[in-house]
Enzyme design. Structure first.
Site, PDB file in Angstrom:
ATOM      1  N   HIS A   1       0.877  -1.178   0.000  1.00 38.24           N
ATOM      2  CA  HIS A   1       0.000   0.000   0.000  1.00 38.24           C
ATOM      3  C   HIS A   1       0.913   1.226   0.000  1.00 38.24           C
ATOM      4  CE1 HIS A   1      -2.784   2.973   1.720  1.00 38.24           C
ATOM      5  NE2 HIS A   1      -3.779   2.146   1.447  1.00 38.24           N
TER       6      HIS A   1
ATOM      7  N   ASP B   1       2.726  -3.770   8.303  1.00 37.75           N
ATOM      8  CA  ASP B   1       1.509  -2.992   8.131  1.00 37.75           C
ATOM      9  C   ASP B   1       0.341  -3.971   8.319  1.00 37.75           C
ATOM     10  OD1 ASP B   1      -0.754  -1.797   7.166  1.00 37.75           O
ATOM     11  OD2 ASP B   1       0.075  -1.252   5.212  1.00 37.75           O
TER      12      ASP B   1
ATOM     13  N   GLN C   1      -4.930  -4.747   7.164  1.00 32.75           N
ATOM     14  CA  GLN C   1      -5.934  -5.672   6.630  1.00 32.75           C
ATOM     15  C   GLN C   1      -5.946  -6.992   7.395  1.00 32.75           C
ATOM     16  OE1 GLN C   1      -8.203  -4.856   4.573  1.00 32.75           O
ATOM     17  NE2 GLN C   1      -7.376  -2.919   3.824  1.00 32.75           N
TER      18      GLN C   1
ATOM     19  N   LYS D   1     -10.621   0.270  10.075  1.00 34.79           N
ATOM     20  CA  LYS D   1     -10.762  -1.039   9.411  1.00 34.79           C
ATOM     21  C   LYS D   1     -11.324  -2.077  10.391  1.00 34.79           C
ATOM     22  CE  LYS D   1      -7.852   0.351   6.000  1.00 34.79           C
ATOM     23  NZ  LYS D   1      -8.302   0.788   4.693  1.00 34.79           N
TER      24      LYS D   1
ATOM     25  N   CYS E   1      -4.717   2.181  -3.782  1.00 34.63           N
ATOM     26  CA  CYS E   1      -3.478   2.734  -3.195  1.00 34.63           C
ATOM     27  C   CYS E   1      -2.322   1.757  -3.353  1.00 34.63           C
ATOM     28  CB  CYS E   1      -3.665   3.102  -1.727  1.00 34.63           C
ATOM     29  SG  CYS E   1      -4.898   4.369  -1.463  1.00 34.63           S
TER      30      CYS E   1
HETATM   31  C1  LIG Z   1      -2.777  -2.236   3.726  1.00 38.04           C
HETATM   32  C2  LIG Z   1      -3.099  -0.828   4.151  1.00 38.04           C
HETATM   33  N1  LIG Z   1      -2.135  -0.079   4.678  1.00 38.04           N
HETATM   34  C3  LIG Z   1      -2.365   1.181   5.101  1.00 38.04           C
HETATM   35  C4  LIG Z   1      -3.605   1.761   4.980  1.00 38.04           C
HETATM   36  C5  LIG Z   1      -3.827   3.146   5.476  1.00 38.04           C
HETATM   37  O1  LIG Z   1      -4.546   3.115   6.686  1.00 38.04           O
HETATM   38  P1  LIG Z   1      -5.202   4.439   7.310  1.00 38.04           P
HETATM   39  O2  LIG Z   1      -6.463   4.669   6.546  1.00 38.04           O
HETATM   40  O3  LIG Z   1      -5.455   4.118   8.743  1.00 38.04           O
HETATM   41  O4  LIG Z   1      -4.214   5.530   7.160  1.00 38.04           O
HETATM   42  C6  LIG Z   1      -4.643   1.008   4.416  1.00 38.04           C
HETATM   43  C7  LIG Z   1      -5.974   1.618   4.225  1.00 38.04           C
HETATM   44  O5  LIG Z   1      -6.493   1.662   3.128  1.00 38.04           O
HETATM   45  C8  LIG Z   1      -4.382  -0.324   3.997  1.00 38.04           C
HETATM   46  O6  LIG Z   1      -5.341  -1.091   3.462  1.00 38.04           O
END
Ligand SMILES: Cc1ncc(COP(=O)(O)O)c(C=O)c1O
Length: 418
Positions: free
Chosen positions: A130, A208, A211, A234, A375
């Site tokens: 992402h 990260d 998900q 999420k 993203c």
């Molecule tokens: C894998 C992943 N990393 C990071 C993010 C970013 O998270 P946040 O919306 O809390 O900034 C997302 C959200 O779309 C995501 O799916």
């Protein structure tokens, strides 16, 4: 088990739905089939109630007021941190509460990265990351003249080629930053297997977990990670909220990247000393209501049972993987073939119907899916795709939601086959 389960102990999504008031609404006059929980999950009533309760009876600025209501707000905020830490399997003293996973990942890159990387050092990420776990590393490696290297993906399925890690570890990366579950592929990274490999060359593992945490049981200490970022929205929490877990020795050595109120020990006109521990990274008024909501979301997910949530979602994904090729025969499904190797989502493309057209046609039946690059533009470029359609599931996803999805896919096929 509880009100949310069948007598056999499986999650009963029809019962779970009752806890999510929005699922009974009809946006545009159509019943809602929400299949975009990977973008943001819906909020259950207990979360909404917990926030209302805090705002109606406990609202004050935490860590400041000497009066009773102020202490109540401080207690609520710290209790919410502790509840979230328990949910994640980490000590509360190592859990930094932040506004989002994006903030958490930037904290790792900009604080640990800038403090520890220098010219020629290697940072390793996957080609599937992402943007939130890619761009901060692009920035910091550029600034300190370090090298950013990539664990490649399969050009057709997008699956991350973990067997290439061994070779890449010869570069002795100082840190490997990867998603626990890919937000496009749905694949689960084999953290327990790769963490010791990374540590054996002296590298750290930053994960990260956006998900992962809402879709499967996650005990962070058991993953072998050194940093773990997550996002409240999420998980059924509010849009603002999330955080970073980091090993205590790493946190102690990291400099704050945001400064101001609440993160200090002593301030003089020309300099300042900073608080210890997590407080050093939480400058300004903390998001008490968001953190209270996050703790309520953790409570609710635990009540549903995290293994039961995962099992239910795998059942839903099995059906998607099985019936998608029947509804849309040219669908190119990304990620693992087996639903058991996934958490929460399936992405696909079709030469017949563009992802954006598909999302628009599905919306006519009240089916909400995500279309775009999610993203993860570099991954899409690698796969020579401009966009994919993503179906994501949650504890409240029912067979009726999937029936509506497949009917919509058949509609789309008929329109474009003409
Ligand atoms: C894998 C992943 N990393 C990071 C993010 C970013 O998270 P946040 O919306 O809390 O900034 C997302 C959200 O779309 C995501 O799916």
């Amino acid at each position: 088990m509880t009100a949310w389960h069948t007598p056999a102990g499986q999650l009963d999504p029809a019962k779970v739905r009752a806890a999510y008031p929005i699922l009974a609404t009809k946006p545009g006059g159509r019943p809602l089939h929400y299949l975009d929980s990977a973008a943001t999950a819906q909020r259950p009533k207990p979360v909404i109630d917990a926030v209302s309760e805090f705002l109606l009876t406990g609202n004050a600025n935490p860590h400041r007021g000497a009066y009773t209501l102020g202490s109540m707000a401080t207690d609520a905020y710290e209790a919410a941190r502790t509840r979230t830490a328990t949910f994640l399997g980490v000590p509360a003293t190592e859990l930094v509460m932040l506004g989002s996973a994006t903030e958490a990942l930037n904290l790792v890159a900009r604080s640990w990265g800038k403090g520890n990387l220098s010219r020629g050092d290697v940072v390793l990420v996957t080609e599937a990351e992402h943007h939130a776990n890619l761009i901060p590393w692009q920035q910091v490696t550029r600034e300190v003249d370090a090298d950013l290297e990539f664990i490649p993906v399969d050009d057709v399925t997008g699956e991350i080629l973990w067997d290439r890690l061994d070779g890449l570890l010869k570069l002795r990366p100082k840190i490997v930053a990867i998603g626990h579950v890919s937000n496009v592929l749905g694949s689960i990274a084999p953290l327990a297997q790769i963490a010791p490999q990374i540590h054996s060359v002296g590298g750290l593992l930053a994960v990260d977990g956006c998900q992962a945490v809402a879709n499967m049981p996650v005990n962070i200490l058991g993953t072998g990670a050194d940093f773990y970022a997550f996002s409240a929205h999420k998980m059924g929490g509010l849009f603002s909220g999330g955080g970073l877990w980091a090993r205590a020795n790493l946190l102690e050595a990291m400099a704050p990247i945001e400064t101001g109120g609440d993160m200090i020990r002593e301030v003089r006109l020309r300099d300042a000393t900073f608080a210890e521990g997590t407080q050093r990274f939480e400058a300004g008024t903390p998001d008490a209501s968001g953190t209270v909501a996050l703790a309520a979301a953790c409570e609710f997910l635990d009540e549903l049972g995290r293994q039961q949530i995962h099992d239910h979602e795998v059942r839903m994904l099995e059906r998607v993987l099985r019936e998608l090729p029947e509804a849309l025969p040219d669908a190119r499904i990304l990620g693992p073939k087996n639903a058991k190797d996934r958490a929460g989502l399936v992405s696909f493309s079709s030469d017949l119907v563009h992802a954006h057209d598909l999302a628009t046609i599905l919306d006519r039946r009240g089916v909400a899916i995500r279309a775009g690059h999610h993203c993860a533009m570099p991954l899409h470029e690698q796969l020579e795709l401009s966009a994919t359609a993503r179906v994501s599931v949650a504890p409240y996803t029912t067979d009726e939601d999937l029936d509506a999805l497949f009917e919509g896919l058949r509609d789309a096929r008929k329109i474009f086959e003409r």
